[in-house]
Scaffold this motif. Structure first.
Motif, PDB file in Angstrom:
ATOM      1  N   UNK B  70      89.043  47.486  63.677  1.00 30.49           N
ATOM      2  CA  UNK B  70      88.465  48.013  62.438  1.00 30.49           C
ATOM      3  C   UNK B  70      88.560  49.526  62.443  1.00 30.49           C
ATOM      4  N   UNK B  71      88.762  50.091  61.252  1.00 28.66           N
ATOM      5  CA  UNK B  71      88.745  51.545  61.109  1.00 28.66           C
ATOM      6  C   UNK B  71      87.323  52.065  61.229  1.00 28.66           C
ATOM      7  N   UNK B  72      87.215  53.242  61.821  1.00 29.47           N
ATOM      8  CA  UNK B  72      85.970  53.998  61.759  1.00 29.47           C
ATOM      9  C   UNK B  72      86.184  55.042  60.675  1.00 29.47           C
ATOM     10  N   UNK B  73      85.319  55.058  59.676  1.00 31.21           N
ATOM     11  CA  UNK B  73      85.509  55.979  58.565  1.00 31.21           C
ATOM     12  C   UNK B  73      84.487  57.106  58.627  1.00 31.21           C
ATOM     13  N   UNK B  74      84.957  58.292  58.350  1.00 28.06           N
ATOM     14  CA  UNK B  74      84.037  59.424  58.358  1.00 28.06           C
ATOM     15  C   UNK B  74      83.183  59.394  57.086  1.00 28.06           C
ATOM     16  N   UNK B  75      81.869  59.486  57.230  1.00 32.86           N
ATOM     17  CA  UNK B  75      81.010  59.493  56.034  1.00 32.86           C
ATOM     18  C   UNK B  75      81.032  60.844  55.328  1.00 32.86           C
ATOM     19  N   UNK B  76      81.514  61.875  56.000  1.00 35.55           N
ATOM     20  CA  UNK B  76      81.469  63.224  55.417  1.00 35.55           C
ATOM     21  C   UNK B  76      82.808  63.926  55.628  1.00 35.55           C
ATOM     22  N   UNK B  77      83.001  65.016  54.875  1.00 30.93           N
ATOM     23  CA  UNK B  77      84.209  65.832  55.036  1.00 30.93           C
ATOM     24  C   UNK B  77      83.867  67.045  55.909  1.00 30.93           C
ATOM     25  N   UNK B  78      84.715  67.328  56.876  1.00 31.10           N
ATOM     26  CA  UNK B  78      84.445  68.460  57.756  1.00 31.10           C
ATOM     27  C   UNK B  78      85.353  68.449  58.969  1.00 31.10           C
ATOM     28  N   UNK B  79      84.854  69.057  60.063  1.00 31.35           N
ATOM     29  CA  UNK B  79      85.659  69.187  61.272  1.00 31.35           C
ATOM     30  C   UNK B  79      84.872  68.628  62.459  1.00 31.35           C
ATOM     31  N   UNK B  80      85.543  67.871  63.308  1.00 28.40           N
ATOM     32  CA  UNK B  80      84.897  67.281  64.481  1.00 28.40           C
ATOM     33  C   UNK B  80      84.565  68.403  65.467  1.00 28.40           C
ATOM     34  N   UNK B 103      76.107  57.369  69.649  1.00 29.05           N
ATOM     35  CA  UNK B 103      76.785  58.177  68.617  1.00 29.05           C
ATOM     36  C   UNK B 103      78.270  58.310  68.955  1.00 29.05           C
ATOM     37  N   UNK B 104      79.105  58.526  67.931  1.00 28.03           N
ATOM     38  CA  UNK B 104      80.556  58.603  68.118  1.00 28.03           C
ATOM     39  C   UNK B 104      81.059  60.049  68.069  1.00 28.03           C
ATOM     40  N   UNK B 105      80.776  60.716  66.947  1.00 27.63           N
ATOM     41  CA  UNK B 105      81.270  62.094  66.779  1.00 27.63           C
ATOM     42  C   UNK B 105      80.218  62.938  66.056  1.00 27.63           C
ATOM     43  N   UNK B 106      80.358  64.261  66.194  1.00 31.56           N
ATOM     44  CA  UNK B 106      79.580  65.199  65.387  1.00 31.56           C
ATOM     45  C   UNK B 106      80.559  65.989  64.527  1.00 31.56           C
ATOM     46  N   UNK B 107      80.218  66.094  63.244  1.00 31.78           N
ATOM     47  CA  UNK B 107      81.116  66.746  62.285  1.00 31.78           C
ATOM     48  C   UNK B 107      80.405  67.945  61.653  1.00 31.78           C
ATOM     49  N   UNK B 108      81.035  69.087  61.717  1.00 32.78           N
ATOM     50  CA  UNK B 108      80.557  70.264  60.985  1.00 32.78           C
ATOM     51  C   UNK B 108      80.926  70.043  59.521  1.00 32.78           C
ATOM     52  N   UNK B 109      79.907  69.888  58.678  1.00 37.12           N
ATOM     53  CA  UNK B 109      80.161  69.482  57.299  1.00 37.12           C
ATOM     54  C   UNK B 109      80.758  70.642  56.502  1.00 37.12           C
ATOM     55  N   UNK B 110      81.905  70.405  55.883  1.00 40.45           N
ATOM     56  CA  UNK B 110      82.576  71.432  55.094  1.00 40.45           C
ATOM     57  C   UNK B 110      82.183  71.316  53.630  1.00 40.45           C
ATOM     58  N   UNK B 111      81.904  70.086  53.206  1.00 42.30           N
ATOM     59  CA  UNK B 111      81.614  69.858  51.794  1.00 42.30           C
ATOM     60  C   UNK B 111      80.325  69.050  51.706  1.00 42.30           C
ATOM     61  N   UNK B 112      79.217  69.735  51.438  1.00 48.05           N
ATOM     62  CA  UNK B 112      77.913  69.062  51.475  1.00 48.05           C
ATOM     63  C   UNK B 112      77.740  68.068  50.332  1.00 48.05           C
ATOM     64  N   UNK B 113      78.601  68.144  49.321  1.00 48.17           N
ATOM     65  CA  UNK B 113      78.474  67.198  48.209  1.00 48.17           C
ATOM     66  C   UNK B 113      78.792  65.767  48.680  1.00 48.17           C
ATOM     67  N   UNK B 114      79.519  65.656  49.810  1.00 47.27           N
ATOM     68  CA  UNK B 114      79.855  64.313  50.297  1.00 47.27           C
ATOM     69  C   UNK B 114      78.606  63.580  50.787  1.00 47.27           C
ATOM     70  N   UNK B 115      77.566  64.313  51.148  1.00 50.39           N
ATOM     71  CA  UNK B 115      76.327  63.676  51.617  1.00 50.39           C
ATOM     72  C   UNK B 115      75.683  62.869  50.496  1.00 50.39           C
ATOM     73  N   UNK B 116      75.832  63.371  49.268  1.00 50.88           N
ATOM     74  CA  UNK B 116      75.170  62.723  48.127  1.00 50.88           C
ATOM     75  C   UNK B 116      75.693  61.311  47.881  1.00 50.88           C
ATOM     76  N   UNK B 117      76.895  61.038  48.388  1.00 56.61           N
ATOM     77  CA  UNK B 117      77.480  59.714  48.172  1.00 56.61           C
ATOM     78  C   UNK B 117      76.871  58.657  49.103  1.00 56.61           C
TER      79      UNK B 117
END
Lengths: 388, 133
Positions: B70-80, B103-117
């Motif tokens: 199965x794919x692991x999908x990033x819930x947010x846009x940013x950099x690992x 936990x799998x990864x930590x992502x520095x969020x580049x686009x906070x609007x992705x959280x709203x989804x």
């Protein structure tokens, strides 16, 4: 996501599976449990104790009458007319081109009145196709030839079937039947009396056969009593380490045992010699559909060979993954999984014969990345060579 | 129980939003107990390298069970910015602590609007019960 199980086949154990956490999937038109909890635990229970699988979805075709033996001999690749009562044989059904229509087990048994009959077990996915194939070759004229009458019946919906597999399978089953299982040889079977009260004095058919690479039995019994017997076996088997096993573990077990599965290693485009099943083809006796084609194919060098592959990385190759050697496409994976016994990913596939020797290193394209693998002899697991 | 303090993607990843001392926000990403229950028998996980750019809804890795990958999908846009290097060698213990050590990864969020989804716990639970039906 959700499957409507009202529209597909259910075995009499459907409610039991659901009540015991069975994850039901639509397996070729049948609602069957892929697993109850962990596939690996169910797999290991079968290797170390005993696993029991509901295989009532499989097709069961019955042939009787004085003409049945020759009819089957003229339908199947394997000689069956010389079978003694109580014998079971693995055979193939091929089309006119020698492609595999199905792989089957044929047993020769007697009923309670002592009359002999053949029981052919076919894959659930192929049952309709094989019934149509039988009917095409069994004209009313053929079925009613004086002195060679043939009675064909599809008893799939009358009988349940359990696969009882593992080193403790005999200990589990022996108290339930009047036959001497210790002295029943591999690929033998018998009509037995079921001794448990839940059997309501009905009998069944037991064969020492299976699809796991373990010692074990397959038990056919009436639909009406099968739930009671299943529950009694599960209860009695508790001290033997029994687990109900789903189709997930059935697949990992047969893969370790190097056994082909129709739709994966066997298709109408594959001939028996490529599949390594030449032993199941008797080309010098009765004429069956595909025999002339197979006589020609046998003389030609094969285009492809079935091989076992072990992965040298942790990733699991799956059906349809392309196989490469030095950048050149040399084959295709037909089945792959993580082997719970060997603790590494294994696969089967077809490669061109010059890449089929054990030890050959090949690369498998797994989702865009070429992963190293090595050709190994089949089977991956042999119960008689444990701890080697 | 689905933790109330996390956000969830429809594809069964959980997200914990933390504030980055250096400014902005960090998303800690894992997969839910529900997803692990469905997968069972984990055998392999492929995680990205630190520095990899990920996009909301796009694959950042894969997780493999006996049955399927199965794919692991990033819930947010940013950099690992961090990867749980202990995870691949301890997959069997992942179901014991999916929201903590798992936990799998930590992502520095580049686009906070992705959280709203993302879904809250109640909305995610509702989706799971519908899927399970």
């Amino acid at each position: 996501m959700t499957t409507n199980f009202d529209q597909i086949g259910k075995t009499p154990l459907f409610d039991w599976h659901v009540a015991h956490g069975g994850r039901m999937i639509d397996f070729t038109g049948w609602a069957m449990p892929i697993q109850y909890a962990s596939i690996i635990e169910e797999h290991n229970a079968t290797r170390s104790g005993v696993g029991m699988t509901d295989v009532s979805h499989m097709g069961r075709l019955r042939f009787e009458g004085p003409g049945a033996a020759v009819f089957l001999a003229e339908l199947l690749t394997r000689r069956v007319a010389d079978m003694a009562l109580g014998q079971v044989r693995y055979s193939l059904v091929t089309n006119d081109k020698g492609g595999v229509l199905d792989d089957v087990l044929v047993g020769y048994y007697h009923n309670e009145l002592g009359q002999p009959f053949y029981l052919m077990v076919v894959n659930a996915s192929n049952c309709d196709k094989i019934v149509a194939w039988v009917q095409r070759h069994l004209s009313p004229e053929r079925a009613n030839r004086p002195g060679q009458e043939i009675v064909f019946s599809d008893v799939s919906n009358l009988w349940a079937m359990f696969a009882i597999q593992g080193p403790r399978a005999m200990d589990l089953l022996q108290p339930f039947v009047d036959a001497d299982l210790q002295n029943m040889k591999y690929y033998r079977g018998d009509t037995v009396r079921l001794l448990h009260p839940a059997a309501k004095r009905q009998g069944g058919i037991i064969s020492r056969t299976g699809y796991t690479g373990e010692d074990g039995f397959e038990l056919s019994l009436g639909m009406g009593i099968c739930v009671g017997i299943w529950e009694a076996l599960m209860e009695y088997g508790e001290s033997l380490g029994i687990m109900a096993t789903g189709l997930g573990a059935r697949d990992t077990l047969r893969l370790e045992a190097g056994m082909p599965l129709y739709g994966h290693e066997l298709t109408e485009e594959i001939d028996p010699f490529q599949a390594g099943l030449g032993f199941a083809c008797h080309l010098s006796g009765y004429d069956f559909p595909g025999r002339d084609a197979l006589l020609k194919i046998e003389k030609q060098p094969p285009m492809l060979s079935r091989v076992g592959l072990e992965m040298l990385s942790r990733r699991v190759a799956r059906q349809d993954c392309a196989i490469f050697s030095g950048g050149q496409r040399v084959g295709t994976v037909t089945s792959g999984t993580f082997s719970p016994t060997l603790q590494k990913p294994i696969a089967m596939g077809y490669v061109s014969p010059n890449h089929a020797a054990p030890g050959t290193t090949l690369q498998i394209d797994i989702r865009g990345s070429l992963e190293p693998s090595r050709v190994v002899p089949l089977p991956f697991y042999n119960r008689n060579k444990k701890g080697k | 129980m689905t933790p109330q303090n996390l956000l969830y993607a429809k594809t069964h990843e959980w997200v914990k939003i933390e504030s980055d001392p250096a400014g902005g926000k960090i998303a800690v990403v894992g997969i839910t107990a529900f997803a692990l229950e469905l997968l069972t028998d984990l055998v392999y996980v492929a995680l990205p390298e630190v520095g990899r750019k990920v996009e909301a809804g796009q694959s950042f890795g894969e997780i493999e069970s006996v049955k399927a990958v199965s794919d692991l999908n990033s819930p947010v846009t940013g950099e690992v910015v961090a990867v749980n290097a202990d995870l691949p060698g301890k997959l069997e213990s992942l179901p014991k602590d999916p929201y903590g050590k798992g936990w799998f990864i930590k992502v520095k969020i580049a686009d906070e609007s992705t959280i709203a989804q993302l879904l809250d716990a109640a909305a995610y639970d509702k989706q799971c019960s519908e899927e399970h039906g």
